[in-house]
Design an enzyme around this catalytic site. Structure first.
Site, PDB file in Angstrom:
ATOM      1  N   ASP A  65       0.795  -0.730   0.187  1.00 38.12           N
ATOM      2  CA  ASP A  65      -0.519  -0.136   0.305  1.00 38.12           C
ATOM      3  C   ASP A  65       0.808   0.973  -0.728  1.00 38.12           C
ATOM      4  O   ASP A  65       1.468   1.558   1.103  1.00 38.12           O
ATOM      5  CB  ASP A  65      -0.878  -0.425   1.242  1.00 38.12           C
ATOM      6  CG  ASP A  65      -1.864   0.788   1.133  1.00 38.12           C
ATOM      7  OD1 ASP A  65      -1.316   2.363   0.420  1.00 38.12           O
ATOM      8  OD2 ASP A  65      -2.520   1.129   1.791  1.00 38.12           O
ATOM      9  N   SER A 144       0.895  12.603 -15.386  1.00 36.92           N
ATOM     10  CA  SER A 144       0.009  12.781 -16.104  1.00 36.92           C
ATOM     11  C   SER A 144      -0.012  14.483 -17.025  1.00 36.92           C
ATOM     12  O   SER A 144       0.166  15.100 -16.675  1.00 36.92           O
ATOM     13  CB  SER A 144      -1.347  12.595 -15.201  1.00 36.92           C
ATOM     14  OG  SER A 144      -2.362  12.532 -15.955  1.00 36.92           O
ATOM     15  N   TYR A 157      -6.889  15.794  -8.657  1.00 39.55           N
ATOM     16  CA  TYR A 157      -6.303  15.065  -9.167  1.00 39.55           C
ATOM     17  C   TYR A 157      -4.769  15.450 -10.210  1.00 39.55           C
ATOM     18  O   TYR A 157      -3.535  15.037 -10.067  1.00 39.55           O
ATOM     19  CB  TYR A 157      -7.161  14.468 -10.247  1.00 39.55           C
ATOM     20  CG  TYR A 157      -6.584  13.300 -11.599  1.00 39.55           C
ATOM     21  CD1 TYR A 157      -5.645  11.712 -10.768  1.00 39.55           C
ATOM     22  CD2 TYR A 157      -5.712  13.637 -12.575  1.00 39.55           C
ATOM     23  CE1 TYR A 157      -4.982  10.767 -11.469  1.00 39.55           C
ATOM     24  CE2 TYR A 157      -5.195  12.196 -12.967  1.00 39.55           C
ATOM     25  CZ  TYR A 157      -4.324  11.406 -12.530  1.00 39.55           C
ATOM     26  OH  TYR A 157      -4.119  10.063 -13.776  1.00 39.55           O
ATOM     27  N   LYS A 161      -1.041  15.537  -9.058  1.00 40.05           N
ATOM     28  CA  LYS A 161       0.116  14.858 -10.307  1.00 40.05           C
ATOM     29  C   LYS A 161       1.199  16.277 -10.420  1.00 40.05           C
ATOM     30  O   LYS A 161       2.328  15.904 -10.803  1.00 40.05           O
ATOM     31  CB  LYS A 161      -0.369  14.538 -11.489  1.00 40.05           C
ATOM     32  CG  LYS A 161      -1.635  13.382 -11.199  1.00 40.05           C
ATOM     33  CD  LYS A 161      -0.591  12.135 -11.500  1.00 40.05           C
ATOM     34  CE  LYS A 161      -1.201  10.906 -11.527  1.00 40.05           C
ATOM     35  NZ  LYS A 161      -0.323   9.518 -11.361  1.00 40.05           N
TER      36      LYS A 161
HETATM   37  N1  LIG Z   1      -5.854   6.018 -17.661  1.00 39.11           N
HETATM   38  C1  LIG Z   1      -4.955   7.117 -17.960  1.00 39.11           C
HETATM   39  O1  LIG Z   1      -5.899   7.385 -18.808  1.00 39.11           O
HETATM   40  C2  LIG Z   1      -4.186   7.193 -17.191  1.00 39.11           C
HETATM   41  C3  LIG Z   1      -3.730   9.117 -17.353  1.00 39.11           C
HETATM   42  C4  LIG Z   1      -2.752   9.785 -17.176  1.00 39.11           C
HETATM   43  C5  LIG Z   1      -1.479   9.395 -16.528  1.00 39.11           C
HETATM   44  N2  LIG Z   1      -2.473   7.729 -15.314  1.00 39.11           N
HETATM   45  C6  LIG Z   1      -1.548   7.423 -14.566  1.00 39.11           C
HETATM   46  O2  LIG Z   1      -1.299   6.557 -14.911  1.00 39.11           O
HETATM   47  C7  LIG Z   1      -1.028   5.359 -13.414  1.00 39.11           C
HETATM   48  C8  LIG Z   1      -1.389   4.427 -13.648  1.00 39.11           C
HETATM   49  O3  LIG Z   1      -3.272   3.928 -13.867  1.00 39.11           O
HETATM   50  P1  LIG Z   1      -3.986   3.558 -14.634  1.00 39.11           P
HETATM   51  O4  LIG Z   1      -4.362   4.005 -15.837  1.00 39.11           O
HETATM   52  O5  LIG Z   1      -3.240   2.099 -14.907  1.00 39.11           O
HETATM   53  O6  LIG Z   1      -5.197   2.773 -13.282  1.00 39.11           O
HETATM   54  P2  LIG Z   1      -5.136   1.707 -13.307  1.00 39.11           P
HETATM   55  O7  LIG Z   1      -6.681   1.845 -11.820  1.00 39.11           O
HETATM   56  O8  LIG Z   1      -6.222   0.750 -14.245  1.00 39.11           O
HETATM   57  O9  LIG Z   1      -4.092   0.780 -12.298  1.00 39.11           O
HETATM   58  C9  LIG Z   1      -4.051   1.202 -11.050  1.00 39.11           C
HETATM   59  C10 LIG Z   1      -3.648   0.222 -10.047  1.00 39.11           C
HETATM   60  O10 LIG Z   1      -2.988   0.685  -8.751  1.00 39.11           O
HETATM   61  C11 LIG Z   1      -3.233   0.212  -8.058  1.00 39.11           C
HETATM   62  N3  LIG Z   1      -3.162   0.968  -6.661  1.00 39.11           N
HETATM   63  C12 LIG Z   1      -4.121   1.605  -6.460  1.00 39.11           C
HETATM   64  N4  LIG Z   1      -4.094   2.020  -5.477  1.00 39.11           N
HETATM   65  C13 LIG Z   1      -3.083   1.032  -4.453  1.00 39.11           C
HETATM   66  C14 LIG Z   1      -2.350   1.421  -3.430  1.00 39.11           C
HETATM   67  N5  LIG Z   1      -2.653   3.001  -2.452  1.00 39.11           N
HETATM   68  N6  LIG Z   1      -0.572   1.128  -3.362  1.00 39.11           N
HETATM   69  C15 LIG Z   1      -0.717   0.074  -4.526  1.00 39.11           C
HETATM   70  N7  LIG Z   1      -1.073  -0.059  -5.887  1.00 39.11           N
HETATM   71  C16 LIG Z   1      -2.025   0.391  -5.575  1.00 39.11           C
HETATM   72  C17 LIG Z   1      -4.692  -0.211  -8.147  1.00 39.11           C
HETATM   73  O11 LIG Z   1      -4.994  -2.047  -7.372  1.00 39.11           O
HETATM   74  C18 LIG Z   1      -4.335  -1.295  -9.335  1.00 39.11           C
HETATM   75  O12 LIG Z   1      -3.163  -2.560  -9.667  1.00 39.11           O
HETATM   76  C19 LIG Z   1      -1.725   6.300 -12.833  1.00 39.11           C
HETATM   77  O13 LIG Z   1      -0.653   6.515 -11.853  1.00 39.11           O
HETATM   78  C20 LIG Z   1      -2.322   7.390 -13.156  1.00 39.11           C
HETATM   79  O14 LIG Z   1      -2.567   8.087 -12.200  1.00 39.11           O
HETATM   80  C21 LIG Z   1      -3.331   7.304 -15.694  1.00 39.11           C
END
Ligand SMILES: NC(=O)c1ccc[n+]([C@@H]2O[C@H](COP(=O)([O-])OP(=O)(O)OC[C@H]3O[C@@H](n4cnc5c(N)ncnc54)[C@H](O)[C@@H]3O)[C@@H](O)[C@H]2O)c1
Length: 261
Positions: A65, A144, A157, A161
């Site tokens: 976590d 992001s 958010y 970021k």
């Molecule tokens: N999807 C998008 O469009 C997007 C765009 C820009 C940035 N991001 C960033 O990319 C990263 C991954 O996002 P994603 O889209 O793959 O999200 P997702 O929700 O598909 O996956 C996120 C993962 O992080 C894990 N997680 C959440 N809280 C946690 C914690 N406290 N400790 C450990 N693990 C934890 C979740 O269980 C999950 O497996 C994030 O930092 C997100 O902000 C995503």
């Protein structure tokens, strides 16, 4: 789709947080394809285990976590024992909620900052302390598009970021003399479970259909499609490789052109 090849990465060890799903899972898999041994770290241990098994190549699952220092310390110790060390950290775990700025709750703010900002602070500090004694290491943080421009309905958010990018730059300056590079990637509209949740929230908040929200994402993207997790992963692998040896403190846009400066 073929991935670039970085032979020097073979045999290195990486910790990837939030690697059970989405972008983190794609990063872990892309590193494993370069023969990097990967610790798939996630708060969802069952999903991390499934991902590690699917990725193969000696990948191991570790529960973490990222909001809690003891948990991150324990995860690093467990991962380093399982992998035999670690030279690469990808601090990727993140969360989002969506609401108009004037309707945000303290819980929205704290949840986003606890995982996105504090989580990156803890993972990178703990990694860098370990890398320091060995005189080398590479860190990549997932920031992001919302770290470059304020995103509507995602003000909290976005703020978390922007914090990731500020921390990335300052840490890069402090760690450069120690031989440790620190960079960030800034993805755009990536097809993951986070995006699926956001599309539903945004459709409801704007009073439009989910299809319309997705069409709007694509309309903002010069390269004309939604981003895939692998689009981000290939850039992260490059940043981990020696080909990026003279890059530190950067927030690399991987958005299909949504954001260009
Ligand atoms: N999807 C998008 O469009 C997007 C765009 C820009 C940035 N991001 C960033 O990319 C990263 C991954 O996002 P994603 O889209 O793959 O999200 P997702 O929700 O598909 O996956 C996120 C993962 O992080 C894990 N997680 C959440 N809280 C946690 C914690 N406290 N400790 C450990 N693990 C934890 C979740 O269980 C999950 O497996 C994030 O930092 C997100 O902000 C995503």
């Amino acid at each position: 789709m073929s991935s670039p090849n970085y032979p020097e990465l073979g045999g290195r060890r990486a910790i990837v947080t939030g690697a059970a799903a989405g972008i983190g899972r794609a990063i872990a898999a892309a590193l494993a394809r370069q023969s990097v041994k990967v610790a798939v770290c996630d708060i969802d241990y069952a999903a991390a285990k499934g991902a590690a098994e699917a990725i193969g190549g000696g990948a191991v699952a570790v529960a973490v976590d990222v909001r809690k220092r003891e948990s991150v310390e324990a995860a690093f110790s467990g991962a380093e024992t399982a992998l035999g060390g670690c030279e690469i950290l990808v601090a990727n775990a993140g969360v989002s909620t969506m609401r108009a700025a004037l309707d945000l709750t303290d819980e929205d703010w704290d949840h986003n900052f606890d995982v996105n900002a504090r989580g990156v602070f803890l993972a990178t500090q703990i990694a860098a302390r370990r890398f320091k004694s060995r005189g080398r290491g590479v860190i990549v943080n997932t920031a992001s598009l919302a770290a470059k421009v304020g995103a509507p309905l995602l003000a909290h958010y976005s703020a978390s970021k922007f914090a990731v990018l500020g921390w990335t730059q300052a840490l890069a300056r402090e760690l450069a003399p120690l031989g440790i590079r620190v960079n960030a990637v800034c993805p755009g509209f990536v097809r993951t479970s986070m995006q699926e949740r956001e599309v539903i929230w945004e459709a409801s908040l704007r009073g439009v259909s989910s299809d319309r929200v997705v069409r709007d994402y694509i309309a903002q993207t010069p390269l004309g499609r939604l981003e895939e997790p692998e689009d981000v992963a290939d850039v992260v692998v490059f940043l981990c490789s020696d080909s990026a040896r003279f890059m530190t403190g950067q927030g690399i846009n991987v958005t299909g052109g949504v954001y260009m400066t």
